[in-house]
Design a protein around this motif. Structure first.
Motif, mmCIF file in Angstrom:
data_model
loop_
_atom_site.group_PDB
_atom_site.id
_atom_site.type_symbol
_atom_site.label_atom_id
_atom_site.label_comp_id
_atom_site.label_asym_id
_atom_site.label_seq_id
_atom_site.Cartn_x
_atom_site.Cartn_y
_atom_site.Cartn_z
ATOM 1 N N GLY A 63 -27.684 0.157 5.276
ATOM 2 C CA GLY A 63 -26.500 -0.081 6.088
ATOM 3 C C GLY A 63 -25.671 -1.291 5.698
ATOM 4 O O GLY A 63 -24.566 -1.464 6.195
ATOM 5 N N VAL A 64 -26.180 -2.130 4.817
ATOM 6 C CA VAL A 64 -25.436 -3.318 4.372
ATOM 7 C C VAL A 64 -24.448 -2.896 3.288
ATOM 8 O O VAL A 64 -24.799 -2.188 2.350
ATOM 9 C CB VAL A 64 -26.405 -4.401 3.831
ATOM 10 C CG1 VAL A 64 -25.637 -5.555 3.208
ATOM 11 C CG2 VAL A 64 -27.308 -4.889 4.935
ATOM 12 N N LYS A 65 -23.199 -3.347 3.424
ATOM 13 C CA LYS A 65 -22.168 -3.028 2.439
ATOM 14 C C LYS A 65 -22.214 -4.068 1.319
ATOM 15 O O LYS A 65 -22.241 -5.269 1.590
ATOM 16 C CB LYS A 65 -20.792 -3.011 3.095
ATOM 17 C CG LYS A 65 -19.700 -2.474 2.205
ATOM 18 C CD LYS A 65 -18.403 -2.308 2.988
ATOM 19 C CE LYS A 65 -17.350 -1.641 2.146
ATOM 20 N NZ LYS A 65 -16.110 -1.438 2.922
ATOM 21 N N VAL A 66 -22.212 -3.593 0.077
ATOM 22 C CA VAL A 66 -22.331 -4.476 -1.078
ATOM 23 C C VAL A 66 -21.350 -4.075 -2.173
ATOM 24 O O VAL A 66 -20.863 -2.951 -2.210
ATOM 25 C CB VAL A 66 -23.766 -4.449 -1.671
ATOM 26 C CG1 VAL A 66 -24.778 -5.029 -0.716
ATOM 27 C CG2 VAL A 66 -24.162 -3.048 -2.084
ATOM 28 N N ARG A 77 -28.301 2.554 -14.469
ATOM 29 C CA ARG A 77 -27.351 1.552 -13.969
ATOM 30 C C ARG A 77 -28.131 0.289 -13.648
ATOM 31 O O ARG A 77 -28.824 0.230 -12.649
ATOM 32 C CB ARG A 77 -26.630 2.094 -12.741
ATOM 33 C CG ARG A 77 -25.700 3.224 -13.068
ATOM 34 C CD ARG A 77 -25.183 3.894 -11.809
ATOM 35 N NE ARG A 77 -24.296 4.980 -12.149
ATOM 36 C CZ ARG A 77 -24.709 6.201 -12.474
ATOM 37 N NH1 ARG A 77 -25.990 6.491 -12.449
ATOM 38 N NH2 ARG A 77 -23.839 7.129 -12.797
ATOM 39 N N VAL A 78 -28.002 -0.712 -14.507
ATOM 40 C CA VAL A 78 -28.762 -1.954 -14.378
ATOM 41 C C VAL A 78 -27.872 -3.001 -13.708
ATOM 42 O O VAL A 78 -26.774 -3.298 -14.186
ATOM 43 C CB VAL A 78 -29.242 -2.460 -15.758
ATOM 44 C CG1 VAL A 78 -30.036 -3.746 -15.611
ATOM 45 C CG2 VAL A 78 -30.074 -1.392 -16.455
ATOM 46 N N ILE A 79 -28.354 -3.568 -12.601
ATOM 47 C CA ILE A 79 -27.578 -4.529 -11.822
ATOM 48 C C ILE A 79 -27.465 -5.849 -12.577
ATOM 49 O O ILE A 79 -28.467 -6.432 -12.984
ATOM 50 C CB ILE A 79 -28.232 -4.765 -10.448
ATOM 51 C CG1 ILE A 79 -28.281 -3.461 -9.656
ATOM 52 C CG2 ILE A 79 -27.488 -5.848 -9.673
ATOM 53 C CD1 ILE A 79 -29.121 -3.548 -8.385
ATOM 54 N N ASN A 80 -26.216 -6.316 -12.742
ATOM 55 C CA ASN A 80 -25.955 -7.637 -13.317
ATOM 56 C C ASN A 80 -25.761 -8.661 -12.210
ATOM 57 O O ASN A 80 -26.170 -9.808 -12.347
ATOM 58 C CB ASN A 80 -24.698 -7.624 -14.191
ATOM 59 C CG ASN A 80 -24.843 -6.703 -15.382
ATOM 60 O OD1 ASN A 80 -25.913 -6.561 -15.930
ATOM 61 N ND2 ASN A 80 -23.752 -6.076 -15.757
ATOM 62 N N ASP A 81 -25.092 -8.238 -11.134
ATOM 63 C CA ASP A 81 -24.801 -9.122 -10.013
ATOM 64 C C ASP A 81 -24.561 -8.257 -8.787
ATOM 65 O O ASP A 81 -24.228 -7.077 -8.903
ATOM 66 C CB ASP A 81 -23.555 -9.967 -10.323
ATOM 67 C CG ASP A 81 -23.392 -11.156 -9.381
ATOM 68 O OD1 ASP A 81 -24.340 -11.461 -8.627
ATOM 69 O OD2 ASP A 81 -22.324 -11.777 -9.401
ATOM 70 N N LEU A 82 -24.711 -8.859 -7.609
ATOM 71 C CA LEU A 82 -24.519 -8.145 -6.355
ATOM 72 C C LEU A 82 -23.960 -9.113 -5.330
ATOM 73 O O LEU A 82 -24.419 -10.245 -5.260
ATOM 74 C CB LEU A 82 -25.849 -7.562 -5.877
ATOM 75 C CG LEU A 82 -25.805 -6.749 -4.595
ATOM 76 C CD1 LEU A 82 -26.732 -5.557 -4.693
ATOM 77 C CD2 LEU A 82 -26.176 -7.599 -3.405
ATOM 78 N N GLN A 83 -22.987 -8.650 -4.557
ATOM 79 C CA GLN A 83 -22.414 -9.464 -3.495
ATOM 80 C C GLN A 83 -22.423 -8.654 -2.203
ATOM 81 O O GLN A 83 -22.052 -7.480 -2.200
ATOM 82 C CB GLN A 83 -20.982 -9.876 -3.824
ATOM 83 C CG GLN A 83 -20.879 -10.772 -5.023
ATOM 84 C CD GLN A 83 -19.431 -11.082 -5.377
ATOM 85 O OE1 GLN A 83 -18.499 -10.516 -4.826
ATOM 86 N NE2 GLN A 83 -19.247 -11.996 -6.302
ATOM 87 N N ILE A 84 -22.846 -9.289 -1.129
ATOM 88 C CA ILE A 84 -22.806 -8.654 0.185
ATOM 89 C C ILE A 84 -21.390 -8.808 0.735
ATOM 90 O O ILE A 84 -20.817 -9.877 0.698
ATOM 91 C CB ILE A 84 -23.833 -9.293 1.137
ATOM 92 C CG1 ILE A 84 -25.248 -9.042 0.614
ATOM 93 C CG2 ILE A 84 -23.668 -8.745 2.550
ATOM 94 C CD1 ILE A 84 -26.339 -9.735 1.400
ATOM 95 N N VAL A 85 -20.832 -7.684 1.224
ATOM 96 C CA VAL A 85 -19.472 -7.688 1.789
ATOM 97 C C VAL A 85 -19.600 -7.986 3.280
ATOM 98 O O VAL A 85 -20.324 -7.300 4.000
ATOM 99 C CB VAL A 85 -18.779 -6.333 1.569
ATOM 100 C CG1 VAL A 85 -17.409 -6.318 2.213
ATOM 101 C CG2 VAL A 85 -18.680 -6.028 0.078
ATOM 102 N N GLN A 86 -18.899 -9.005 3.747
ATOM 103 C CA GLN A 86 -18.950 -9.380 5.160
ATOM 104 C C GLN A 86 -18.002 -8.570 5.991
ATOM 105 O O GLN A 86 -16.947 -8.260 5.660
ATOM 106 C CB GLN A 86 -18.635 -10.872 5.335
ATOM 107 C CG GLN A 86 -19.593 -11.747 4.605
ATOM 108 C CD GLN A 86 -21.022 -11.673 5.135
ATOM 109 O OE1 GLN A 86 -21.262 -11.392 6.299
ATOM 110 N NE2 GLN A 86 -21.967 -11.898 4.261
#
Length: 86
Positions: A63-66, A77-86
């Motif tokens: 449920g968290v938007k990223v 698909r290898v994650i380089n970076d991830l940011q949580i959207v507020q």
């Protein structure tokens, strides 16, 4: 003549994608599932993203938007970076 051939070969290298090459992209979606044991995230786009071993899963749950910045290599698909959207 050699210079012309070298220029054409150089241009072909940039114009035609190489098989197995990495492609960087990003996606904004909601997390469907998190598997810390398998180091994967499944997002609302239906795709699975693989995290590196040192990846921090704190705050990541369904449920968290990223926004995920990833590189596609050999079909993964290898994650380089991830940011949580507020």
């Amino acid at each position: 003549m050699r210079i012309l051939i070298a220029m054409l070969m150089g241009a072909a290298f940039f114009l035609f994608p190489q098989p197995g090459s990495a492609e960087s992209a990003d996606v904004e979606a909601v997390i469907d599932s998190v598997d810390e044991n398998e180091l994967t995230l499944k997002l609302g786009d239906g795709k699975t993203y693989v995290a590196p071993e040192e990846f921090n899963f704190d705050g990541l749950k369904k449920g968290v938007k990223v926004v995920v910045f990833y590189t596609e290599t050999d079909g993964k698909r290898v994650i380089n970076d991830l940011q949580i959207v507020q």
